[in-house]
Design a protein around this motif. Structure first.
Motif, PDB file in Angstrom:
ATOM      1  N   GLU A  92       0.846  -1.221   0.011  1.00  0.00           N
ATOM      2  CA  GLU A  92       0.081  -0.028  -0.076  1.00  0.00           C
ATOM      3  C   GLU A  92       0.872   1.480   0.118  1.00  0.00           C
ATOM      4  O   GLU A  92       1.745   1.526   0.799  1.00  0.00           O
ATOM      5  N   MET A  93       0.480   2.009  -0.901  1.00  0.00           N
ATOM      6  CA  MET A  93       1.357   3.369  -1.101  1.00  0.00           C
ATOM      7  C   MET A  93       0.968   4.361   0.238  1.00  0.00           C
ATOM      8  O   MET A  93      -0.319   4.546   0.448  1.00  0.00           O
ATOM      9  N   ILE A  94       1.766   4.560   1.045  1.00  0.00           N
ATOM     10  CA  ILE A  94       1.410   5.532   2.274  1.00  0.00           C
ATOM     11  C   ILE A  94       2.455   6.710   2.015  1.00  0.00           C
ATOM     12  O   ILE A  94       2.046   7.764   3.030  1.00  0.00           O
ATOM     13  N   PRO A 341     -16.801  13.190 -13.751  1.00  0.00           N
ATOM     14  CA  PRO A 341     -17.188  12.139 -12.645  1.00  0.00           C
ATOM     15  C   PRO A 341     -16.509  10.983 -12.478  1.00  0.00           C
ATOM     16  O   PRO A 341     -15.765  10.372 -13.216  1.00  0.00           O
ATOM     17  N   PRO A 342     -16.447  10.493 -11.093  1.00  0.00           N
ATOM     18  CA  PRO A 342     -15.971   9.407 -10.837  1.00  0.00           C
ATOM     19  C   PRO A 342     -16.474   8.118 -11.400  1.00  0.00           C
ATOM     20  O   PRO A 342     -17.474   7.377 -10.792  1.00  0.00           O
ATOM     21  N   ARG A 343     -16.090   7.610 -12.748  1.00  0.00           N
ATOM     22  CA  ARG A 343     -16.780   6.470 -13.508  1.00  0.00           C
ATOM     23  C   ARG A 343     -15.647   5.708 -14.058  1.00  0.00           C
ATOM     24  O   ARG A 343     -14.751   6.228 -14.539  1.00  0.00           O
ATOM     25  N   ALA A 344     -15.875   4.470 -14.249  1.00  0.00           N
ATOM     26  CA  ALA A 344     -15.218   3.549 -14.817  1.00  0.00           C
ATOM     27  C   ALA A 344     -14.939   3.974 -16.532  1.00  0.00           C
ATOM     28  O   ALA A 344     -13.821   3.662 -16.958  1.00  0.00           O
ATOM     29  N   MET A 410     -25.367  -2.510 -23.879  1.00  0.00           N
ATOM     30  CA  MET A 410     -24.629  -1.390 -23.703  1.00  0.00           C
ATOM     31  C   MET A 410     -23.887  -1.583 -22.499  1.00  0.00           C
ATOM     32  O   MET A 410     -22.437  -1.073 -22.346  1.00  0.00           O
ATOM     33  N   TYR A 411     -24.551  -1.954 -21.307  1.00  0.00           N
ATOM     34  CA  TYR A 411     -24.082  -1.896 -19.844  1.00  0.00           C
ATOM     35  C   TYR A 411     -22.768  -2.893 -19.906  1.00  0.00           C
ATOM     36  O   TYR A 411     -21.585  -2.647 -19.485  1.00  0.00           O
ATOM     37  N   ARG A 412     -23.176  -4.083 -20.540  1.00  0.00           N
ATOM     38  CA  ARG A 412     -22.257  -5.207 -20.436  1.00  0.00           C
ATOM     39  C   ARG A 412     -21.018  -4.773 -21.057  1.00  0.00           C
ATOM     40  O   ARG A 412     -19.986  -5.281 -21.052  1.00  0.00           O
TER      41      ARG A 412
HETATM   42  C1  LIG Z   1     -21.149  -0.974  -7.001  1.00  0.00           C
HETATM   43  C2  LIG Z   1     -20.253   0.082  -7.806  1.00  0.00           C
HETATM   44  C3  LIG Z   1     -20.889   0.232  -9.214  1.00  0.00           C
HETATM   45  C4  LIG Z   1     -20.281   0.946 -10.138  1.00  0.00           C
HETATM   46  N1  LIG Z   1     -21.047   1.061 -11.205  1.00  0.00           N
HETATM   47  C5  LIG Z   1     -20.215   1.835 -12.365  1.00  0.00           C
HETATM   48  C6  LIG Z   1     -21.028   1.786 -13.724  1.00  0.00           C
HETATM   49  O1  LIG Z   1     -22.061   0.950 -13.981  1.00  0.00           O
HETATM   50  N2  LIG Z   1     -20.473   2.554 -14.385  1.00  0.00           N
HETATM   51  C7  LIG Z   1     -19.276   3.282 -14.377  1.00  0.00           C
HETATM   52  O2  LIG Z   1     -18.939   3.850 -15.319  1.00  0.00           O
HETATM   53  N3  LIG Z   1     -18.655   3.307 -13.095  1.00  0.00           N
HETATM   54  C8  LIG Z   1     -19.212   2.680 -12.061  1.00  0.00           C
HETATM   55  N4  LIG Z   1     -18.993   2.712 -10.787  1.00  0.00           N
HETATM   56  C9  LIG Z   1     -17.483   3.498 -10.683  1.00  0.00           C
HETATM   57  C10 LIG Z   1     -16.598   2.780 -10.939  1.00  0.00           C
HETATM   58  O3  LIG Z   1     -16.101   1.509 -10.423  1.00  0.00           O
HETATM   59  C11 LIG Z   1     -15.081   3.776 -10.644  1.00  0.00           C
HETATM   60  O4  LIG Z   1     -15.236   4.920 -11.377  1.00  0.00           O
HETATM   61  C12 LIG Z   1     -13.772   3.155 -11.103  1.00  0.00           C
HETATM   62  O5  LIG Z   1     -13.558   1.905 -10.797  1.00  0.00           O
HETATM   63  C13 LIG Z   1     -12.742   3.894 -10.720  1.00  0.00           C
HETATM   64  O6  LIG Z   1     -11.431   3.416 -11.540  1.00  0.00           O
HETATM   65  P1  LIG Z   1     -10.039   3.707 -10.689  1.00  0.00           P
HETATM   66  O7  LIG Z   1      -9.075   2.928 -11.675  1.00  0.00           O
HETATM   67  O8  LIG Z   1      -9.861   5.231 -10.467  1.00  0.00           O
HETATM   68  O9  LIG Z   1     -10.143   2.879  -9.238  1.00  0.00           O
HETATM   69  P2  LIG Z   1     -10.370   1.348  -8.903  1.00  0.00           P
HETATM   70  O10 LIG Z   1     -11.166   0.700  -9.829  1.00  0.00           O
HETATM   71  O11 LIG Z   1     -11.377   1.878  -7.645  1.00  0.00           O
HETATM   72  O12 LIG Z   1      -8.945   0.829  -8.577  1.00  0.00           O
HETATM   73  C14 LIG Z   1      -8.300   1.192  -7.653  1.00  0.00           C
HETATM   74  C15 LIG Z   1      -7.128   0.389  -7.079  1.00  0.00           C
HETATM   75  O13 LIG Z   1      -6.089   1.054  -6.486  1.00  0.00           O
HETATM   76  C16 LIG Z   1      -5.766  -0.026  -5.232  1.00  0.00           C
HETATM   77  N5  LIG Z   1      -5.378   0.857  -4.201  1.00  0.00           N
HETATM   78  C17 LIG Z   1      -6.131   1.607  -3.389  1.00  0.00           C
HETATM   79  N6  LIG Z   1      -5.260   2.369  -2.370  1.00  0.00           N
HETATM   80  C18 LIG Z   1      -4.332   2.165  -2.477  1.00  0.00           C
HETATM   81  C19 LIG Z   1      -2.978   2.201  -2.231  1.00  0.00           C
HETATM   82  N7  LIG Z   1      -2.939   3.305  -1.348  1.00  0.00           N
HETATM   83  N8  LIG Z   1      -1.732   1.914  -2.523  1.00  0.00           N
HETATM   84  C20 LIG Z   1      -2.004   0.749  -3.546  1.00  0.00           C
HETATM   85  N9  LIG Z   1      -2.910   0.647  -4.060  1.00  0.00           N
HETATM   86  C21 LIG Z   1      -4.177   0.993  -3.878  1.00  0.00           C
HETATM   87  C22 LIG Z   1      -6.992  -0.672  -5.153  1.00  0.00           C
HETATM   88  O14 LIG Z   1      -6.653  -2.107  -4.567  1.00  0.00           O
HETATM   89  C23 LIG Z   1      -7.858  -0.828  -6.507  1.00  0.00           C
HETATM   90  O15 LIG Z   1      -7.179  -2.079  -7.186  1.00  0.00           O
HETATM   91  C24 LIG Z   1     -19.598   1.721  -9.887  1.00  0.00           C
HETATM   92  C25 LIG Z   1     -18.603   1.578  -8.428  1.00  0.00           C
HETATM   93  C26 LIG Z   1     -19.267   0.750  -7.508  1.00  0.00           C
HETATM   94  C27 LIG Z   1     -18.712   0.895  -6.281  1.00  0.00           C
END
Ligand SMILES: Cc1cc2nc3c(=O)[nH]c(=O)nc-3n(C[C@H](O)[C@H](O)[C@H](O)COP(=O)(O)OP(=O)(O)OC[C@H]3O[C@@H](n4cnc5c(N)ncnc54)[C@H](O)[C@@H]3O)c2cc1C
Length: 448
Positions: A92-94, A341-344, A410-412
């Motif tokens: 974990e990055m600290i 926005p915070p989205r995948a 589309m979702y999938r």
């Molecule tokens: C239930 C749910 C449903 C969702 N549905 C959708 C959707 O339908 N469509 C959509 O667009 N978005 C959706 N989202 C939002 C989407 O999941 C996030 O926006 C996306 O995963 C963000 O990607 P990311 O790469 O920034 O982070 P993440 O995918 O969250 O990955 C972060 C990674 O960093 C690692 N990590 C965290 N802290 C540390 C640390 N200090 N040191 C080392 N590693 C660390 C974690 O283990 C993880 O592997 C949903 C979220 C949730 C919770």
């Protein structure tokens, strides 16, 4: 004299890119850069994650409901790195030392308290931070103690175990099931809360079907969705919110809009209007913020939601050697008033953008192209019942409403895009076919 000659003739070490966080954005980036630069030795690529395996975060509500087999969707970082030319480092990055370009990782321990990896530092030339976000409880009393958040697969699995245990307990007990015994309160009716309520509704019926038939799902299982805003899905278009409300209400999900939560207790949820929602299980899904560590990264600038403020190139405002993608990044696009926005889909686009830009950077180009976010619309999956959403028209630029199998496809496709970025199209097609074939021989809900 000879040593000086040897020193000047020593081969130059390749540029070292460290990506911290192997989620929706970071793992795609590590895989693509590993394939393009790591394999050929043009750069060294290292991925750091505090977990050992990757699960795409938007699947967490399905894991929580028990409608997804985690084992089939998780990917070990060590193996992915071996196949795609990057190194994986567990931890974990600290912290960060920007002057010396080093990332600080905490020591890791096993369940018995034995050290696995020591406290260590890794040097980088370019650092990409992709550690996502965490749920924001806004300091609400009792949330940490009594509610479950869906930030990690472990939390989603913990919720699922508690759900299963509650059902088995209710089934096995001599006395009749108490009115509030199998009630689930979901706080926050954004996409996660709405999707979880539909998924739980379906999963509960599946459990009863597989033998827990003392439970009457219509009478005994109640799901309440609590939202402080006047309507559910407050960040999405109103017609999408209305369509989702109608479907959920049709399933019997109780929707409490305009309901601010004051506290969570062992027995349920206290609302600001004085009402109490009795519930055995409480899920907190009301908004996200940047992980705490982002405020401790050697003076990097953070937003009010504790995310790292970046320039259009995705470089941090105070250090050009550090990039941020995904939920951890804060960028308000030109001409807009709200941040991306915070989205995948944003994490995926930012990762694709950096694959090109980081190749330019190691080739010595200092001027990088700005990132342009393209909103393809929003989709809300209501499990087996429906999928509703709005898609952005490519030509008109206006959103259009979609529903049913097209919306579901589309979702999938968002997940398929992620899988293709990690494994390539051939493997994903074969894998999808195999999952479809075995679907019929496996229970659709997790029973253990
Ligand atoms: C239930 C749910 C449903 C969702 N549905 C959708 C959707 O339908 N469509 C959509 O667009 N978005 C959706 N989202 C939002 C989407 O999941 C996030 O926006 C996306 O995963 C963000 O990607 P990311 O790469 O920034 O982070 P993440 O995918 O969250 O990955 C972060 C990674 O960093 C690692 N990590 C965290 N802290 C540390 C640390 N200090 N040191 C080392 N590693 C660390 C974690 O283990 C993880 O592997 C949903 C979220 C949730 C919770």
């Amino acid at each position: 004299m000879n040593t000086a000659v040897a020193a000047t003739e020593a081969p130059k070490k390749p540029h070292h890119i460290i990506i911290v966080g192997g989620g929706a954005g970071g793992l795609e980036l590590a895989t693509q850069l590993g394939d393009k630069l790591g394999r050929t030795g043009k750069a060294e690529i290292t991925l750091v994650d505090r977990a050992r395996t990757h699960i795409w975060k938007p699947l967490l509500h399905e894991i929580a409901a028990g409608s997804m087999d985690t084992g089939r969707h998780e990917l070990p970082y060590q193996a992915q790195g071996h196949w795609h030319g990057f190194r994986y480092r567990y931890g974990e990055m600290i912290g960060l030392d920007r002057a010396n370009k080093r990332v600080h990782l905490a020591a890791t321990y096993d369940d018995d308290g034995r050290e696995i990896t020591p406290d260590r530092w890794f040097g980088y030339d370019t650092l990409v931070i992709a550690i996502g976000s965490t749920s924001n409880d806004f300091g609400t009393p009792g949330v940490k103690e009594h509610a479950i958040m869906l930030d990690t697969p472990e939390q989603a699995e913990r919720f699922n175990r508690r759900l299963l245990n509650a059902c088995v307990r209710a089934y096995a007990q001599q006395e009749p099931i108490r009115p509030e015994q199998l009630h689930v309160a979901i706080i926050g009716a954004g996409a996660t809360g709405a999707e979880l309520s539909a998924e739980l509704h379906h999963a509960a019926r599946g459990l009863v079907e597989f033998g827990l038939d003392k439970i009457d799902p219509e009478k005994d299982i109640k799901i309440t969705l609590i939202e402080a805003a006047p309507r559910i899905l407050p960040a999405l278009p109103e017609r999408l919110s209305l369509a989702t409300s109608n479907i959920l209400a049709g399933l019997g999900v109780e929707i409490l809009a305009n309901s601010r939560v004051m506290s969570v207790t062992e027995k349920g949820v206290n609302l600001a209007n004085g009402n109490f929602v009795p519930s055995e299980l409480v899920v907190w899904a009301a908004g996200v913020k940047g992980p705490d560590v982002l405020a401790k990264l050697d003076g990097l600038e953070v937003s009010r939601s504790n995310t790292l403020i970046v320039k259009p190139s995705l470089q941090t405002t105070r250090d050009d050697n550090i990039f941020v993608i995904g939920d951890a990044a804060y960028l308000v696009p030109d001409g807009e008033s709200a941040p991306i926005p915070p989205r995948a889909q944003a994490a995926h686009q930012e990762s694709t953008h950096l694959v090109r830009q980081l190749q330019r950077r190691i080739n010595g180009e200092t001027k990088l192209a700005p990132f342009k976010y393209r909103d393809f619309g929003s989709l809300v999956s209501l499990g087996d019942y429906s999928t509703v959403g709005s898609l952005m028209g490519f030509i008109s630029g206006k959103s259009m409403r979609i529903e049913g199998w097209f919306a579901k496809a589309m979702y999938r496709s968002l997940y398929k895009m992620h899988e293709v970025a990690l494994h390539g199209p051939v493997k994903v097609t074969l894998d999808t076919a195999s999952r479809l074939l075995t679907r019929r021989t496996e229970p659709q809900v997790k029973l253990h």
